[in-house]
Design an enzyme around this catalytic site. Sequence first.
Site, PDB file in Angstrom:
ATOM      1  N   SER A 189       0.820  -1.224   0.000  1.00 13.27           N
ATOM      2  CA  SER A 189       0.000   0.000   0.000  1.00 13.27           C
ATOM      3  C   SER A 189       0.848   1.265   0.000  1.00 13.27           C
ATOM      4  O   SER A 189       0.422   2.319   0.485  1.00 13.27           O
ATOM      5  CB  SER A 189      -0.961   0.023   1.204  1.00 13.27           C
ATOM      6  OG  SER A 189      -1.753  -1.133   1.203  1.00 13.27           O
ATOM      7  N   ARG A 190       2.063   1.150  -0.515  1.00 10.70           N
ATOM      8  CA  ARG A 190       2.979   2.307  -0.605  1.00 10.70           C
ATOM      9  C   ARG A 190       3.357   2.870   0.770  1.00 10.70           C
ATOM     10  O   ARG A 190       3.798   4.014   0.879  1.00 10.70           O
ATOM     11  CB  ARG A 190       2.391   3.437  -1.476  1.00 10.70           C
ATOM     12  CG  ARG A 190       2.026   2.977  -2.893  1.00 10.70           C
ATOM     13  CD  ARG A 190       3.270   2.475  -3.636  1.00 10.70           C
ATOM     14  NE  ARG A 190       3.038   2.212  -5.040  1.00 10.70           N
ATOM     15  CZ  ARG A 190       3.168   0.996  -5.614  1.00 10.70           C
ATOM     16  NH1 ARG A 190       3.482  -0.064  -4.886  1.00 10.70           N
ATOM     17  NH2 ARG A 190       3.010   0.856  -6.903  1.00 10.70           N
ATOM     18  N   LEU A 191       3.156   2.064   1.820  1.00 14.68           N
ATOM     19  CA  LEU A 191       3.571   2.511   3.163  1.00 14.68           C
ATOM     20  C   LEU A 191       4.989   1.984   3.425  1.00 14.68           C
ATOM     21  O   LEU A 191       5.225   1.124   4.278  1.00 14.68           O
ATOM     22  CB  LEU A 191       2.588   2.006   4.223  1.00 14.68           C
ATOM     23  CG  LEU A 191       1.180   2.588   4.098  1.00 14.68           C
ATOM     24  CD1 LEU A 191       0.274   2.064   5.209  1.00 14.68           C
ATOM     25  CD2 LEU A 191       1.234   4.119   4.151  1.00 14.68           C
TER      26      LEU A 191
END
Length: 211
Positions: A189-191
């Site tokens: 999630s692009r975290l």
Amino acid sequence: MDIQGLRREYANHGLDASELDADPVAQFRLWFKQACDAGILEPNAMVLATVGRDGAPSSRVVLLKAFDARGFTFFTNLRGRKATELADNPRASMTFPWVDLERQVHLHGRVEPVAAAETLAYFKSRPYGSQLGAWASEQSQPIASRAALEARMDELRRLHPEGQVPVPPHWGGLRLVPDTFEFWQGRPSRLHDRFQYLREGQSWKASRLQP
Ligand SMILES: Cc1cc2nc3c(=O)[nH]c(=O)nc-3n(C[C@H](O)[C@H](O)[C@H](O)COP(=O)(O)O)c2cc1C
């Protein structure tokens, strides 16, 4: 080709503060070994960014040839664009794009010349053709044709037999002495996980950055 549709979730590893070595050079050594062990092409290839006198940045791929507590060394023509820019402004950055491992490492710092003995030792270890190539090229300058370059190589072969090629005066090692490192690990999630090390006197302070 649908570029916008090219995406993948990064889920190979996480990176936690508890796993980080207090010494960013040791952390780099670990990740570099993992990049080598993973069999990726040219794990020592990195993007070196410099800034010219006019404030314009430029970047190119260069091979890292040594690293230790003193810094990160590459070899190049000392009259080409990058070296000229570094002579005017020694600040530079290196990025190691280990995309296969969903990782990157950035370093920022100042670049200094390595000792002549270090350049000589590395130059001697290069293949004959690369030694002559260092003489043949006026890096970053235009040349009329490929044939002109090859004619220079023929001339240099006559001039310097194998095993007797001196180090060109316009060629040598440059070492980036880092004051910042960043280790980046892709996450779902692009975290992503990002840890930055800032130099604080003789030691380093690490902190997590937002992705
Ligand atoms: C995989 C790869 C490795 C390279 N390694 C070096 C290197 O170690 N030293 C170097 O001077 N140029 C290297 N180059 C060429 C540079 O990217 C660049 O074209 C050249 O150094 C001239 O850059 P400049 O005009 O900005 O000085 C490499 C290029 C690639 C693609």
